[in-house]
Each structure stands twice: as C-alpha cells, then as structure tokens.
Design a protein around this motif. Structure first.
Motif, PDB file in Angstrom:
ATOM      1  N   TYR A  78       0.863  -1.071   0.052  1.00  0.00           N
ATOM      2  CA  TYR A  78       0.026  -0.023   0.041  1.00  0.00           C
ATOM      3  C   TYR A  78       0.734   1.210  -0.289  1.00  0.00           C
ATOM      4  CZ  TYR A  78      -3.520  -3.224   1.350  1.00  0.00           C
ATOM      5  OH  TYR A  78      -4.555  -4.283   1.355  1.00  0.00           O
ATOM      6  N   LYS A  79       0.708   2.218  -0.883  1.00  0.00           N
ATOM      7  CA  LYS A  79       1.538   3.360  -1.258  1.00  0.00           C
ATOM      8  C   LYS A  79       0.668   4.492  -0.624  1.00  0.00           C
ATOM      9  CE  LYS A  79       4.775   5.473  -4.277  1.00  0.00           C
ATOM     10  NZ  LYS A  79       5.195   5.298  -5.672  1.00  0.00           N
TER      11      LYS A  79
ATOM     12  N   SER B 179      15.789   5.998  -2.317  1.00  0.00           N
ATOM     13  CA  SER B 179      14.865   5.298  -1.411  1.00  0.00           C
ATOM     14  C   SER B 179      15.569   4.136  -0.358  1.00  0.00           C
ATOM     15  CB  SER B 179      13.938   4.524  -2.413  1.00  0.00           C
ATOM     16  OG  SER B 179      14.822   3.382  -3.110  1.00  0.00           O
TER      17      SER B 179
ATOM     18  N   CYS C 137       8.649  -1.446   5.209  1.00  0.00           N
ATOM     19  CA  CYS C 137       8.252  -0.058   4.593  1.00  0.00           C
ATOM     20  C   CYS C 137       9.574   0.285   3.687  1.00  0.00           C
ATOM     21  CB  CYS C 137       8.089   0.829   5.842  1.00  0.00           C
ATOM     22  SG  CYS C 137       6.579   0.608   6.503  1.00  0.00           S
TER      23      CYS C 137
ATOM     24  N   TYR D  21       7.003   9.538  -0.396  1.00  0.00           N
ATOM     25  CA  TYR D  21       6.212   8.585  -0.182  1.00  0.00           C
ATOM     26  C   TYR D  21       6.549   7.457   0.410  1.00  0.00           C
ATOM     27  CZ  TYR D  21       3.718  10.853  -4.237  1.00  0.00           C
ATOM     28  OH  TYR D  21       3.077  11.529  -5.083  1.00  0.00           O
TER      29      TYR D  21
ATOM     30  N   SER E  71       5.903   2.914   0.998  1.00  0.00           N
ATOM     31  CA  SER E  71       5.204   1.766   0.576  1.00  0.00           C
ATOM     32  C   SER E  71       5.388   0.708   1.450  1.00  0.00           C
ATOM     33  CB  SER E  71       5.706   1.231  -0.689  1.00  0.00           C
ATOM     34  OG  SER E  71       5.340   0.170  -1.375  1.00  0.00           O
TER      35      SER E  71
END
Length: 370
Positions: free
Chosen positions: A6-7, A110, A152, A163, A165
């Motif tokens: 789920y982002k 990231s 995550c 963001y 995820s």
C-alpha cells in the motif's frame, strides 16, 4: 500467505527531511562501498569460481568504526542495502542480470526498513518509522486488519515528494474461479490494445505524445540555464513535474483499464511480447514506452490472481496477425502497413481485431491443456 503493498504520501518536517536525505545518502554510500570491495574480490578470483563463492560478503557494520555518521541513520536500511546487493550478485551469477552497477545521486532515492519489536506502526494520521518517529501520512485507504506489516520503503521523487510503500502479509487461501468469460487482447501501438469481443480499443490517450511540445519547450529553457544556479534548479523542477504528471496519468489510466477487464472477464489472453526488442527493431521507442504495455500486463496479472482468475500468455511467435480467424488460413506475406486483413475466403476485418480473435482461440486451447 500472500503479500500486498500500500503506497501513501508522506509529509515530513524539515528535521525529518534532513534525516531522510542522510539515510538515502548513507544507503547509497554503503551499497557502493560493498560493491567496490566485491568488484576487487571478483577481479582477484574470477578465474577460480569455487574460491570466489566462499568469499564472505562485506557488512555495513564493518564501516561504522571508520564512518561514525553511519550510526545516525536506521541500521535496518543499511542491512537492506546489503541484501539488495547480494540479490544483484546472485542474479548476475545465475545469468539473470548484468553485473551490479554503482548508485548515484540522480538515481531513485529510497530505502527499505523492516518491522522489529513494533518500530513501525500506523497511528491516527501518522506513521511511526525508525529514527524518524512520527511522520504525517495521507492514508487515503485503510489497510485490512488481517494484514500484517512486514516492511516499509520510503522514497523521494525528483519533485521533492515523499512516499511510503507498506508491504503487508496476509493469509490468502488459493481461489480458483470457474472460467466462463474469456477475452483476447492484441497489442496496439495506437490504442494500447484491441479486444476480441467487438474489436473495442482501449483508446489510450498517449499522454507523452500530448505533452511532447510543452516538454520540449521546458527542456530547451533548462538547457540554456547555468547548471547549478537557482534558475536552473527552478526550471529543473518544472521539467520533473511535467514528467511526473505524465507518469501519473499513464499509471491511473492503466489501473482503470485493467480493473475494468478483471471485473468483466475470468480469463485474459495476451501475447508474450518482447517490448524492448520491438522498440529497437522497429524504431517505435517512444510509442512503446508511452503505451507501457509491460506495466499494464503486470497490473492485469496481479489483479486477476487476487480474484482467482487467469492471465494466459501465448507464444510471441504465434502468427495471430497472419491467420484468418474465419477459415484458419495463414497469409505468409502481410506487411505492417496493411491495416485490413483480407483472406481468400472473403473474410475482411480490422487487422488487430482479427489477431485478438486468434489470440483468444489459442488461449482457450492452452486453457484446455491446464
């Protein structure tokens, strides 16, 4: 057990942004350090495969004495950098990928962290993350209660948006739905696909082509700016935002189209195409990239799987375009410029619709063998 991500959008404070920038940098630094050591080891023992396999992989802890600032960031993020590099090496030695490359600042920023002793939790409008504590989150949908958070991945886009995820794990008993409604899809350079039912096209808006003129103008302005100046950074952000908008429009369209198909059909049949080879051989690079057929089939695949439905890929060499869907005769000579399929039996139809019907029939044949 099955996994689902789920982002969500993050809104960190200035202090948290600084720590995130440090974490991205440290993860990249550690990855490159380990890769340098592995390259040296590889060059030393590349002729002796057995000795090479026995060599121990460097760990992030090795560098913390020399580079004390590595202790400031999440240790699990550094550990995941090691795992990612190990996977890259495994893929290289098994022949699935090229030799791992160094990461630079221009690449995607990231890092991934794992759940340990409740260090990651979703609270009311916030998410608790290691070292960052509570970060504001825009949670536009609920994560089901039976989903367990495993890890995550925090990322930053080139336009400065953050963001997260969230990867979850849940029990997913295998469901097999009875196949009743089947559709064949033929890849179309203009409209993404043509279906086998009524020859309906997806009518993909070609977002990149639409924005090409505006994009060229903004990139031209950027090329005239002095690199590194405040005006250059301001213009770079404009270009990045335009690219991000195109990507978001494309993704939104593909999600909606794949959702429609999954809702309506129990089985979708497509060709297993080599899009990279197609773009290079036929000089359709921009069109192939704009359509994002690979992304579309990925969305289609996992959406069908979640509902116990099927995605069947037929051989890319199957002569779907050259076969008459009426009598089965194969036309050996059929150029790409011929958009109408005409058979000796008198059958005349749109080339792509004819191909999609043949794709569906081949899919049904393969389905019977499963």
């Amino acid at each position: 057990m099955a996994n689902k991500a789920y982002k969500f959008r993050l809104y960190p404070t200035e202090e948290q942004e600084q720590l995130l920038a440090k974490t991205f940098g440290c993860v990249r630094f550690v990855y490159n350090k380990m890769l340098t050591e592995q390259q040296e080891t590889y060059e030393k023992y590349k002729d002796d495969k057995e000795t090479l396999k026995k060599q121990k992989f460097p760990t992030p802890a090795k560098y913390k004495k020399e580079f004390a600032w590595l202790k400031e960031v999440d240790s699990l993020a550094l550990a995941n950098a090691q795992i990612n590099l190990q996977k890259a090496y495994t893929n290289f030695f098994s022949g699935r990928a090229e030799f791992p490359k160094f990461k630079n600042r221009k690449a995607r920023q990231s890092y991934t962290t794992n759940v340990v002793n409740g260090n990651i939790m979703l609270l009311d409008g916030y998410i608790k993350l290691p070292k960052l504590k509570l970060v504001k989150i825009k949670q536009h949908r609920e994560i089901p209660s039976h989903h367990i958070i495993k890890s995550c991945t925090v990322s930053r886009t080139k336009t400065g948006k953050y963001y997260v995820s969230i990867l979850t794990e849940y029990e997913h008993p295998p469901v097999q739905k009875e196949v009743q409604a089947v559709v064949g899809l033929d890849f179309s350079m203009n409209g993404l696909f043509v279906d086998s039912e009524k020859g309906k096209k997806a009518n993909y808006p070609r977002f990149y082509r639409q924005a090409l003129e505006k994009l060229a103008k903004e990139q031209r302005i950027l090329s005239r700016r002095k690199k590194g100046s405040s005006r250059w950074h301001k213009q770079r952000l404009k270009v990045a935002k335009l690219h991000e908008k195109i990507a978001n429009q494309r993704k939104d369209f593909l999600h909606k189209e794949s959702h429609k198909l999954v809702k309506r059909y129990d089985c979708v049949v497509i060709e297993d195409l080599n899009m990279k080879g197609m773009s290079q051989a036929l000089h359709f690079g921009k069109s192939v990239a704009d359509n994002a057929w690979g992304m579309f089939t990925t969305f289609l695949g996992y959406k069908l799987e979640e509902q116990g439905k099927k995605l069947i890929k037929i051989d890319k060499w199957f002569p779907s375009s050259k076969t008459c869907s009426c009598c089965g005769q194969v036309k050996k000579s059929l150029s790409l410029s011929e958009r109408k399929f005409r058979c000796d039996c008198g059958f005349v139809a749109d080339r792509d619709w004819n191909a999609s019907i043949n794709i569906k029939r081949e899919g049904l044949r393969l389905l019977a063998l499963i």
